[in-house]
Structure formats: C-alpha cells, structure tokens
Design an enzyme around this catalytic site. Structure first.
Site, PDB file in Angstrom:
ATOM      1  CE  LYS A  84      -8.534  -9.686  16.782  1.00 38.19           C
ATOM      2  NZ  LYS A  84      -9.515 -10.819  15.825  1.00 38.19           N
TER       3      LYS A  84
ATOM      4  CD  GLU B  81     -11.590 -11.733  12.406  1.00 32.09           C
ATOM      5  OE1 GLU B  81     -11.884 -13.017  11.864  1.00 32.09           O
ATOM      6  OE2 GLU B  81     -11.727 -11.190  13.059  1.00 32.09           O
TER       7      GLU B  81
HETATM    8  N1  LIG Z   1      -6.705  -6.788  13.754  1.00 31.97           N
HETATM    9  C1  LIG Z   1      -5.600  -7.085  13.139  1.00 31.97           C
HETATM   10  O1  LIG Z   1      -4.988  -6.723  14.188  1.00 31.97           O
HETATM   11  C2  LIG Z   1      -5.611  -6.379  11.549  1.00 31.97           C
HETATM   12  C3  LIG Z   1      -7.121  -6.284  11.241  1.00 31.97           C
HETATM   13  C4  LIG Z   1      -6.690  -5.942   9.528  1.00 31.97           C
HETATM   14  C5  LIG Z   1      -5.753  -6.603   9.034  1.00 31.97           C
HETATM   15  N2  LIG Z   1      -4.816  -6.893   9.719  1.00 31.97           N
HETATM   16  C6  LIG Z   1      -3.304  -7.051   9.205  1.00 31.97           C
HETATM   17  O2  LIG Z   1      -2.985  -6.057   7.822  1.00 31.97           O
HETATM   18  C7  LIG Z   1      -2.435  -6.597   6.856  1.00 31.97           C
HETATM   19  C8  LIG Z   1      -2.675  -5.269   6.002  1.00 31.97           C
HETATM   20  O3  LIG Z   1      -2.263  -3.974   5.646  1.00 31.97           O
HETATM   21  P1  LIG Z   1      -2.141  -3.373   4.732  1.00 31.97           P
HETATM   22  O4  LIG Z   1      -3.430  -3.445   3.972  1.00 31.97           O
HETATM   23  O5  LIG Z   1      -1.800  -1.799   5.625  1.00 31.97           O
HETATM   24  O6  LIG Z   1      -0.957  -3.355   4.298  1.00 31.97           O
HETATM   25  P2  LIG Z   1       0.340  -4.016   4.074  1.00 31.97           P
HETATM   26  O7  LIG Z   1       0.851  -3.721   5.512  1.00 31.97           O
HETATM   27  O8  LIG Z   1       0.682  -5.088   3.679  1.00 31.97           O
HETATM   28  O9  LIG Z   1       1.219  -2.716   3.070  1.00 31.97           O
HETATM   29  C9  LIG Z   1       0.370  -2.833   1.094  1.00 31.97           C
HETATM   30  C10 LIG Z   1       1.708  -1.604   0.397  1.00 31.97           C
HETATM   31  O10 LIG Z   1       1.578  -0.643   0.905  1.00 31.97           O
HETATM   32  C11 LIG Z   1       2.515  -0.620   0.984  1.00 31.97           C
HETATM   33  N3  LIG Z   1       2.649   0.790   1.724  1.00 31.97           N
HETATM   34  C12 LIG Z   1       1.987   1.536   2.915  1.00 31.97           C
HETATM   35  N4  LIG Z   1       2.497   2.158   3.149  1.00 31.97           N
HETATM   36  C13 LIG Z   1       1.610   3.003   2.038  1.00 31.97           C
HETATM   37  C14 LIG Z   1       1.217   4.327   1.391  1.00 31.97           C
HETATM   38  N5  LIG Z   1       1.164   5.453   2.620  1.00 31.97           N
HETATM   39  N6  LIG Z   1       1.877   4.484  -0.066  1.00 31.97           N
HETATM   40  C15 LIG Z   1       2.005   4.259  -0.649  1.00 31.97           C
HETATM   41  N7  LIG Z   1       2.615   2.210  -0.349  1.00 31.97           N
HETATM   42  C16 LIG Z   1       2.507   2.831   0.857  1.00 31.97           C
HETATM   43  C17 LIG Z   1       3.297  -1.067   1.979  1.00 31.97           C
HETATM   44  O11 LIG Z   1       4.509  -1.126   1.968  1.00 31.97           O
HETATM   45  C18 LIG Z   1       3.040  -2.793   0.956  1.00 31.97           C
HETATM   46  O12 LIG Z   1       3.759  -3.068   0.218  1.00 31.97           O
HETATM   47  C19 LIG Z   1      -2.782  -7.678   6.453  1.00 31.97           C
HETATM   48  O13 LIG Z   1      -1.509  -8.637   7.592  1.00 31.97           O
HETATM   49  C20 LIG Z   1      -3.783  -7.444   7.571  1.00 31.97           C
HETATM   50  O14 LIG Z   1      -3.916  -9.541   7.972  1.00 31.97           O
HETATM   51  C21 LIG Z   1      -4.235  -6.649  10.863  1.00 31.97           C
END
Ligand SMILES: NC(=O)c1ccc[n+]([C@@H]2O[C@H](COP(=O)([O-])OP(=O)(O)OC[C@H]3O[C@@H](n4cnc5c(N)ncnc54)[C@H](O)[C@@H]3O)[C@@H](O)[C@H]2O)c1
Length: 386
Positions: free
Chosen positions: A157, A259
C-alpha cells in the site's frame, strides 16, 4: 580503507545478509543485515537498468546518502540523487507531483529503478511515484527507520494524505526488494524506536499471545535491551508482521487485523499534524479501541489493563488522547478514514490477545458516534478507570 571495510571485503554477502522470502502480492525478497551497504550494488545489478534514482529526505540523505552513492558509483552505476520533504504534513499531492516531475526531468525511463532511502514517508511517496510514472516503474525500498523496516515496507500500500485525512490517495505497488540495514535504524532517536515497537505490540495483541509474551519479556528489561541484539530484534518484529501478511499478501481481507487502533490513531496523527508519531498515535488508538471493546461488553477489564501495562508502563509510549483534541474533531477526522463504508463509522474491536471480534465474518464493527465519544473520553482520562 578502515578495518571495518577490510573485514567486509573478506566476508561474503551470503554470510552478512539474511534473506527472507516475502510475498507482497508478488515475491519481494527482504534482505536484512548490519552495515551491509557495500553489498547493495550486487543485489541491484540482478535487475538490469539504465539508471538509478536515489530519492531520500534531508536526514537520511545526510547520514547515509553518500555511502550508498559511493557504493553504487564505484560499481559503475549511473546514479541521480533527489531529496524530498519527509514531514508528515508534506506527505501530500504537492510533494508527490514535484517528485514525479523531477523524475521526468532527470530522464528516468521505463528501464530505470528508483531507490527509496528513508523512513515510511519517503517509502510511501516514492512507492506511489514509482506506481504512477509511465503507469509503473520499478523501485527498491531502503528503509532507514525501525518503523519502516518492520512495518511500512511490509505492505504494497502506497499513499499520500488528502486535505481532510491520512492515506486518502494511493495505489498498490510492490518493490523489487527490501534492503534493511540496522546500522541505519540504530541511529534513530529512542522516541522513534518506541513508536516502531508499538506496531510489534499490536501484532501480538491481534495475532499472537506468544509473541506478545516474548516482547513483554524483552521490554521488562528496559528499552535499552532492544539494542542488545538489534538485528535479531528487528527480525522478530518483521516476522510478527509476516505471520499475519502471509495469510493475505494482497491485504484485501485477513490483513485488515493489522489496522487495530488505526482508525482512532490515524485521526489523532492527522490532527496533530505529525507532532504525534505514527506509532504513538496507534498506541493511543489501541487504548481507545480497548475502551470501546470494554464498553460494548466484548473485552474483560484485565485485557484493557494489559494494553496500559505494555504500552505505557513497559514501553513508555503515550496512551492518552491529547486534551487539545476534542471527541468531535476526532470523530470528524475518523469519518474521512479509508476504512469508512456507506454504513458509517467502523472499528476493529478486540476480545483478548489473539482474538478480534468478528460477529458476521467481518472484523469491522459498526459503531455509533456516541460510543466513539465515550471511548475517547475514557481514553482521555486517567489510565483504565472507565
Ligand atoms: N502500509 C504502509 O504503507 C504504512 C505502514 C506503517 C506506517 N506507514 C507510514 O509511515 C510513516 C511513518 O514512518 P516513520 O515512522 O518511518 O517516520 P518518518 O518517515 O516520518 O521518519 C521520521 C523521522 O526520522 C528521520 N529519519 C529517517 N531515518 C533516520 C535515521 N536512521 N536516524 C535518524 N532519523 C531518521 C526522518 O527524516 C524523519 O524526520 C507514516 O506516514 C505512516 O502513515 C505506512
């Protein structure tokens, strides 16, 4: 060349890189290791291509972009680098369309491969762009956060947010493979690590009491304990999701159990404009869903207490609905949720660990705005004294 690099050259990819066979509608190998960037070009070359476009965001690009570029460049690949804004509030049409236009301007062809280097936001935006450019080109996920490595990349997704809610526009697009290096996620702030572990707890609550017990055992020794053998811990989190996904790789039926807590969670994450992280919002969302399950007589109080014990006491994740968000605001945001049907608000409700409520063969239960309001109020007050 430092000692670490020399050691790497003396070992082979087979020794350093774990391969998991993953089915995301199509086969999608998941490679896991610790400091494995130099092996990446070898795996990418298995897919003939004219050029590689590495799309990242500021932090992962600064921390890991050069090493990935050098590894690819030293193997003669033609590499272009692009950087996008990865704030949750920028996971929108504007960022997506700028990226799609930049890809065309950079000269991508149907033979090019995109590489998404970053967290879940980068992965979602790049995955969606890859699905749209020329009606679909190939891409690879290189997740750099624990959340992305163990949750968001294990999904076909791809979505962006709309002006009234999360993940309103998207499509299904499977990467060629997933390249998960814990040398990246180890560098994240602990708040982000905690946020990722919430999804692992959710996998235990909805699917596996045994995994939940194992995770409780790890967390009882403190959050620092997860870093002791971080690669193994990451692997266990991945497996906790795969054991659900393997029953429904296309995410059309059974996988909806992933979910749990997300209808409330997405609304809270959306309203906070990203100041509450995805996993944190899901933590609050699961506690709210547990209150709702209790109110409807589906769950015993000890299961509600278990939510608070694991999420709040052991993990230290937020569990209370923020005071500044009113039940009316959250209900409105929930009405834009992508699980909404013509029959109104629906939620996943839990009976006990490993068993979701499923009255007529469907996991989605219709709930009234009044029931939702009461659950939100209970989850906004102290602990589980509903
Ligand atoms: N089925 C799916 O597609 C699915 C499932 C779960 C979450 N998501 C989505 O994923 C997003 C959340 O992802 P996330 O938690 O990775 O957050 P994110 O992508 O917002 O990253 C969080 C922060 O960490 C920073 N960052 C990235 N790698 C880093 C590292 N190694 N060290 C330090 N900082 C780092 C990024 O620049 C950002 O500021 C949401 O938009 C959510 O809806 C999608």
């Amino acid at each position: 060349m430092n000692t670490e690099e020399i050691t790497k050259l003396e070992t082979s990819a087979e020794e350093e890189v774990i391969e998991l066979e993953v089915d995301l509608g199509q086969p999608c190998p998941y490679y896991l290791g610790d400091n494995i960037v130099n092996y990446f070009p070898e795996y990418l070359r298995r897919f003939p291509h004219d050029k590689v476009v590495v799309v990242s965001s500021r932090i992962p690009n600064e921390l890991f972009g050069d090493a990935l570029f050098q590894a690819l460049d030293s193997q003669g690949a033609s590499v272009i680098r692009l950087v996008i804004d990865d704030r949750e509030s920028s996971k929108n049409w504007r960022t997506l369309s700028s990226l799609c236009e930049a890809l065309i301007e950079a000269g991508v062809t149907r033979d090019s491969i995109l590489v998404a280097l970053g967290g879940g936001v980068v992965g979602n935006v790049v995955g969606l762009a890859a699905g749209l450019v020329f009606r679909g080109i190939r891409y690879v996920e290189v997740p750099t956060t624990l959340m992305a490595q163990t949750d968001s990349v294990l999904s076909r997704k791809q979505a962006i947010n709309g002006s009234t809610g999360k993940n309103q526009f998207g499509l299904y697009h499977t990467p060629l493979f997933i390249w998960s290096d814990v040398a990246y996620s180890r560098r994240e702030p602990v708040r982000q690590t905690r946020s990722a572990v919430v999804e692992g707890i959710k996998n235990g609550l909805v699917n596996s009491p045994e995994w939940l017990d194992e995770l409780i055992g790890i967390l009882q020794a403190g959050i620092d304990n997860v870093y002791q053998n971080f690669e193994q811990f990451t692997l266990r989190l991945v497996q906790s999701k795969l054991s659900i996904l393997e029953r429904d790789p296309n995410e059309k039926k059974e996988a909806i159990i992933l979910e749990y807590g997300h209808t409330f969670g997405h609304a809270i994450e959306w309203l906070s404009r990203g100041s509450i992280y995805h996993g944190e919002a899901v933590s609050i969302g699961m506690c709210t869903a547990a209150h709702l399950s209790l109110e409807m007589g589906l769950m015993e109080k000890d299961v509600l207490e278990l939510h608070y014990y694991v999420l709040q006491e052991l993990l230290g994740a937020p569990v209370r609905v923020p005071e500044e968000l009113t039940p009316a605001q959250i209900c409105n945001a929930m009405l834009s949720d992508n699980k909404r049907t013509s029959t109104g608000l629906s939620c996943l409700l839990l009976e006990k660990p490993g068993r979701l409520y499923r009255p007529n063969g469907s996991y989605l239960t219709k709930v009234s705005p009044e029931q939702v309001r009461q659950a939100l109020q209970a989850a906004g007050s102290d602990r589980c004294d509903s």
